[in-house]
Write a protein that holds these residues in place. Sequence first.
Motif, mmCIF file in Angstrom:
data_model
loop_
_atom_site.group_PDB
_atom_site.id
_atom_site.type_symbol
_atom_site.label_atom_id
_atom_site.label_comp_id
_atom_site.label_asym_id
_atom_site.label_seq_id
_atom_site.Cartn_x
_atom_site.Cartn_y
_atom_site.Cartn_z
ATOM 1 N N LYS A 47 12.847 32.442 26.600
ATOM 2 C CA LYS A 47 12.751 31.453 25.523
ATOM 3 C C LYS A 47 13.577 31.859 24.311
ATOM 4 O O LYS A 47 14.379 31.085 23.778
ATOM 5 C CB LYS A 47 11.285 31.284 25.099
ATOM 6 C CG LYS A 47 10.339 30.944 26.226
ATOM 7 C CD LYS A 47 8.924 30.741 25.737
ATOM 8 C CE LYS A 47 8.273 31.993 25.170
ATOM 9 N NZ LYS A 47 8.057 33.058 26.192
ATOM 10 N N SER A 48 13.367 33.106 23.880
ATOM 11 C CA SER A 48 14.107 33.573 22.697
ATOM 12 C C SER A 48 15.603 33.612 22.993
ATOM 13 O O SER A 48 16.414 33.250 22.142
ATOM 14 C CB SER A 48 13.636 34.963 22.284
ATOM 15 O OG SER A 48 12.305 34.903 21.851
ATOM 16 N N THR A 49 15.938 34.030 24.203
ATOM 17 C CA THR A 49 17.344 34.107 24.569
ATOM 18 C C THR A 49 18.002 32.729 24.468
ATOM 19 O O THR A 49 19.098 32.589 23.902
ATOM 20 C CB THR A 49 17.475 34.665 26.003
ATOM 21 O OG1 THR A 49 16.782 35.913 26.061
ATOM 22 C CG2 THR A 49 18.921 34.863 26.388
ATOM 23 N N ALA A 173 12.910 27.542 15.415
ATOM 24 C CA ALA A 173 11.819 28.420 15.007
ATOM 25 C C ALA A 173 11.306 29.170 16.223
ATOM 26 O O ALA A 173 10.879 28.556 17.205
ATOM 27 C CB ALA A 173 10.710 27.597 14.361
ATOM 28 N N ASP A 174 11.399 30.495 16.181
ATOM 29 C CA ASP A 174 10.951 31.318 17.308
ATOM 30 C C ASP A 174 9.549 31.846 17.016
ATOM 31 O O ASP A 174 9.381 32.759 16.207
ATOM 32 C CB ASP A 174 11.930 32.478 17.533
ATOM 33 C CG ASP A 174 11.721 33.138 18.888
ATOM 34 O OD1 ASP A 174 10.686 32.853 19.523
ATOM 35 O OD2 ASP A 174 12.586 33.934 19.294
ATOM 36 N N GLU A 175 8.573 31.266 17.639
ATOM 37 C CA GLU A 175 7.168 31.598 17.417
ATOM 38 C C GLU A 175 6.813 31.665 15.932
ATOM 39 O O GLU A 175 6.372 32.697 15.441
ATOM 40 C CB GLU A 175 6.813 32.924 18.108
ATOM 41 C CG GLU A 175 7.095 32.834 19.609
ATOM 42 C CD GLU A 175 6.559 34.032 20.352
ATOM 43 O OE1 GLU A 175 5.447 34.463 20.033
ATOM 44 O OE2 GLU A 175 7.258 34.532 21.260
ATOM 45 N N PRO A 176 7.035 30.578 15.217
ATOM 46 C CA PRO A 176 6.806 30.595 13.767
ATOM 47 C C PRO A 176 5.340 30.803 13.408
ATOM 48 O O PRO A 176 5.031 31.218 12.297
ATOM 49 C CB PRO A 176 7.293 29.218 13.300
ATOM 50 C CG PRO A 176 7.150 28.338 14.500
ATOM 51 C CD PRO A 176 7.419 29.229 15.685
HETATM 52 MG MG LIG Z 1 10.659 35.664 22.394
#
Ligand SMILES: [Mg+2]
Lengths: 248, 389
Positions: A47-49, A173-176
Amino acid sequence: MAILEGRNLRKTYRLSRKNTVEALKGVEVVIEKGEMVAIMGPSGSGKSTLMHILGLLHAPDPNHGPAPELYIGGENMASLSDNARTKIRARRMGFVFQDFNLVPTLTALENVTLACDYAGIGGKQAKQAGVAALALVGLADRADHKPSELSGGEQQRVAVARALVNKPEIILADEPTGNLDSERSAEILALLRQFNREHGQTIVLVTHDSEVGEACDRVIRMRDGRIRTAITGAGAPVMAAPAVAVPA
Amino acid sequence: MRLVRDLGRRKLRSTLTITGIMIGIMALVVFGSMANKIDALVKGGSDYYKDKITVSAKGGFMGLGGVLSTRMVAQISPLKGVDVVVPGVSMLLSDEVSGVSMGTPSMIQGSVANADQGREKFAMHYATGRALLPSDEGSNVVVLGSDLARQKKAKVGDTVTLRNVDFKVVGILEPTLTAPDNSAMVPMVAAQELYVKTLPALVADKLNTYEIATGLVVYPKPGTDPEAVANEIDAKVAGISTMTGKDFDQQIGAATSMLNAILIGIGLLSLIIGGLSVINTMAMSVAERTREIGIKRAIGASRWRIRREIVIESAIIGLIGGLLGLALGFVITTMGNDAGRESSTILFDLTFGTAFSSVAFATILGAAAGFVPAWSASRLDPVTALRYE
Ligand SMILES: [Mg+2]
Ligand SMILES: Nc1ncnc2c1ncn2[C@@H]1O[C@H](COP(=O)(O)OP(=O)(O)OP(=O)(O)O)[C@@H](O)[C@H]1O
């Protein structure tokens, strides 16, 4: 109209000659303008990638398969220089990260206006915009506080203000809400939703929280470096989206 | 302001680094001022000796040493290329050599006023009072150099004691930054009378006091090479040695430029050490701020912005260290000169050029030291930097 379009997005992390991690194994993703989309999936699913590639922080791998394509607002991002990508990040995107990521020596207001500065807006105009953005997240009275003098939820609201201050087309937004309790999470989510409704901003957020996912228009589910299922808010498969003409 | 606040973040380390630069710049300022003083002394001497030949007794130097006679004027005047010959008497103001004697010792200089017939080109300006006149011969009057006047706290009209004899001060010179600052100029006869008393009775008895000279200044005819005239004098007159401007430059100039190089070298060396400490500080502060650099890059700071930020911060460290070092150097040179004034030993000449270039150098050094860490910071991958703990 699609604002974000990616095809054949691959990313392999090379830890050593033998030890490589295929984080993305050829992903196709289309996000419409004005959508609020959640990316969900187990830890390590990429996901982050994907978020980093969509946010122009990393380039997709060019080899071992069909050429990757990435369009933002119809513009090809394939062969942009670092400087050009930085400029797009500064002017057209806003970022929110899981662990707040404010500059510790700057006040809340300075953290927000830093984004204006990078986007080429300075002086009074930046200050006004910064004050307005802080007011929007309900922290007008904390403008002169340092991050260390703010609670986690407040810090994340400053980060949201920083992401919104330039009224960017896209917010990533990455896991905000990953480090916040459910009440603070709801606040942040409501802010993003409000901005999405009022200004038509496209919001892509990574989350583990299914409540957050439900609050979005659509959830993209990932597993093992691939997109597993994707449903729109209306329940229709998103794979219909590539029907949109892709500028070559 | 933000940058200054960043410096404040690691107070101890910034302080140590700034202290390092400060000490380096202080050394540069102090040694540079010393070199300036030596340069001014040498330049003054070089200007003074440029157009003349100084004749001393063999084995002597610059008019000090053995005794000559005013009768030599008649012997030298007819020689080829010689225009005017002025006999003079020079002696140390005091026989006790005072500890460190940098530059020129305090001297008594005697000669008949205007005996040079207007040939002396070394300009002397009078702060107060007047120059010596031919009519002063026979009376005990004195013109004091600026440092000597300050040391003796003498004003025009006061009486000063030179070698146990009272002299009336008629004039005080403006500073020249070279030998005359430490000199007492007296009429020829007065100098001869003082000089004869310094000789052992056996020697003195054989001399006619009023024929004593310790040196002669020979002005060549305009357009004549002083070297050729010096050779002529050396060849025709026995028991003497000559010195020309060229000899002076060779003997004194070479020695002092070496000394100056050593002094400046010491200063630079300490600065290089200071510079390394700036690199270290900035490298550590970049490592510490990896995450922050990642945030900035992610939200749109260009590589150039990151580099600029670090280089400026590092230049500010240099500038602050430079200014503090200059202040410290100023205090040291001022205190040193105040202490040396008692014995007329002015060691330092802190010029604007030295002050400015020291601070500019510290700033440039700081900026240069920032380049390496700035470069590595700007190459950081934003995503990796963001994950950095
Ligand atoms: Mg991640
Ligand atoms: N810089 C890196 N170097 C090596 N491997 C990496 C790197 N970043 C990510 N990976 C690997 O790539 C895979 C995908 O990582 P990614 O961070 O995209 O997962 P994620 O879905 O965001 O997980 P999480 O929910 O835990 O944040 C994981 O196996 C991870 O270990």
